[in-house]
Design an enzyme around this catalytic site. Sequence first.
Site, PDB file in Angstrom:
ATOM      1  N   ILE A 212       0.830  -1.208   0.000  1.00 59.59           N
ATOM      2  CA  ILE A 212       0.000   0.000   0.000  1.00 59.59           C
ATOM      3  C   ILE A 212       0.861   1.254   0.000  1.00 59.59           C
ATOM      4  CG2 ILE A 212      -1.674   1.342   1.340  1.00 59.59           C
ATOM      5  CD1 ILE A 212      -2.880  -1.304   2.283  1.00 59.59           C
TER       6      ILE A 212
ATOM      7  N   ASN B 256       2.545   5.321   7.123  1.00 62.34           N
ATOM      8  CA  ASN B 256       1.963   4.103   6.564  1.00 62.34           C
ATOM      9  C   ASN B 256       2.597   2.825   7.117  1.00 62.34           C
ATOM     10  OD1 ASN B 256       0.775   2.317   4.250  1.00 62.34           O
ATOM     11  ND2 ASN B 256       2.992   2.101   4.052  1.00 62.34           N
TER      12      ASN B 256
ATOM     13  N   SER C 177      -6.768   1.357  10.093  1.00 67.79           N
ATOM     14  CA  SER C 177      -7.406   0.133   9.607  1.00 67.79           C
ATOM     15  C   SER C 177      -8.810   0.038  10.182  1.00 67.79           C
ATOM     16  CB  SER C 177      -6.588  -1.083  10.048  1.00 67.79           C
ATOM     17  OG  SER C 177      -7.301  -2.286   9.832  1.00 67.79           O
TER      18      SER C 177
ATOM     19  N   TYR D  17      -2.870  -6.117  17.186  1.00 67.34           N
ATOM     20  CA  TYR D  17      -2.978  -5.269  15.997  1.00 67.34           C
ATOM     21  C   TYR D  17      -4.201  -4.363  16.081  1.00 67.34           C
ATOM     22  CZ  TYR D  17      -3.401  -3.907  11.079  1.00 67.34           C
ATOM     23  OH  TYR D  17      -3.531  -3.181   9.909  1.00 67.34           O
TER      24      TYR D  17
ATOM     25  N   LYS E 186      -4.098  -0.183  16.182  1.00 69.12           N
ATOM     26  CA  LYS E 186      -4.712   0.662  15.156  1.00 69.12           C
ATOM     27  C   LYS E 186      -5.803   1.554  15.756  1.00 69.12           C
ATOM     28  CE  LYS E 186      -2.428  -0.287  11.404  1.00 69.12           C
ATOM     29  NZ  LYS E 186      -1.672   0.764  10.667  1.00 69.12           N
TER      30      LYS E 186
ATOM     31  N   VAL F  91      -7.327  -5.457   1.604  1.00 66.67           N
ATOM     32  CA  VAL F  91      -6.663  -5.042   0.370  1.00 66.67           C
ATOM     33  C   VAL F  91      -5.880  -6.228  -0.174  1.00 66.67           C
ATOM     34  CG1 VAL F  91      -5.051  -3.390  -0.669  1.00 66.67           C
ATOM     35  CG2 VAL F  91      -6.472  -2.699   1.285  1.00 66.67           C
TER      36      VAL F  91
ATOM     37  N   THR G  36      -3.134  -7.519  -0.970  1.00 67.87           N
ATOM     38  CA  THR G  36      -1.680  -7.410  -0.820  1.00 67.87           C
ATOM     39  C   THR G  36      -1.054  -8.792  -0.995  1.00 67.87           C
ATOM     40  OG1 THR G  36      -1.868  -7.746   1.566  1.00 67.87           O
ATOM     41  CG2 THR G  36      -1.922  -5.462   0.765  1.00 67.87           C
TER      42      THR G  36
END
Length: 277
Positions: free
Chosen positions: A21, A94, A162, A177, A181, A210, A212
């Site tokens: 990203i 990012n 996120s 996580y 975020k 996304v 990825t």
Amino acid sequence: MPIVLDFSGKLVLVTGGGRSIGLAIARAIAKAGADVAITYTSQDATPVADKLSKEFGTVCKAFKCEVSDSREVNTMLAAVKESYGREVDIGIANAGITLWKDAHENTDDEFRRIFEVNTFGSYYLARALARSWLGEDIPVGSSTTGRPEAQQLGKQILFVSSISAIVAMTPQRQTAYNASKAAVTMMAKSLAAEWAHLGITVNSISPGYVATDMIANPPNEEAKAWVGEWTKRTPVGRFATAEQIGEFVATLVSDSQGGMGWMTGSDVVIDGGYTLL
């Protein structure tokens, strides 16, 4: 009338801009005419920066930086300023990492590492940018006294957060996580309120799933099953591409379209409808 993005004369810094990203964001902004500084941790992103420069005719450079170390962030920002001969106009935090693991199995170091990169790293960048824009050179560990006088610096900071900050994602287990975020999203709002009088706008985006490398190549069989479940739980029935997120960010931070010149303290959710249900 078509929307035309023009970042000519702008210097944009994207942490973790050498891949995924972050690279899509750097590419979209370079395509619109900006000079771009990207950071990397282990894999040298200089070839990526050189490719962007040649493709779009702008000045793109790579700088090594471990964002969880405030000293490295400060040093990197000073190097960017010296290399380009001017201040960064837009800072995009990012860089981030994830961990799929049951909360009761997280070690202290694992839990701490997620916050050090995702949350502390974003804060260190924002703080370093604000200090630089204010013309302050403050040693690590010290603080200023008093509230800076009102200014109109015309600078922007964007945190890549996120939807994990909004909902507890499943079936994967990623408490560390999610919490990191959530902290990033609230930090953006808090800094926006604190720095608005300086002419610094701060916002965040919260992408959903996304496409990825991690999704294209799941690390194990359990994760492969999760990919199908994530698709089912996304109302539009597909993941975003990194390029879509990159183009969205470029539009969002563009002065030519109003963008974040006036908007501040907002978290923009771009998730294919995931958080609707």
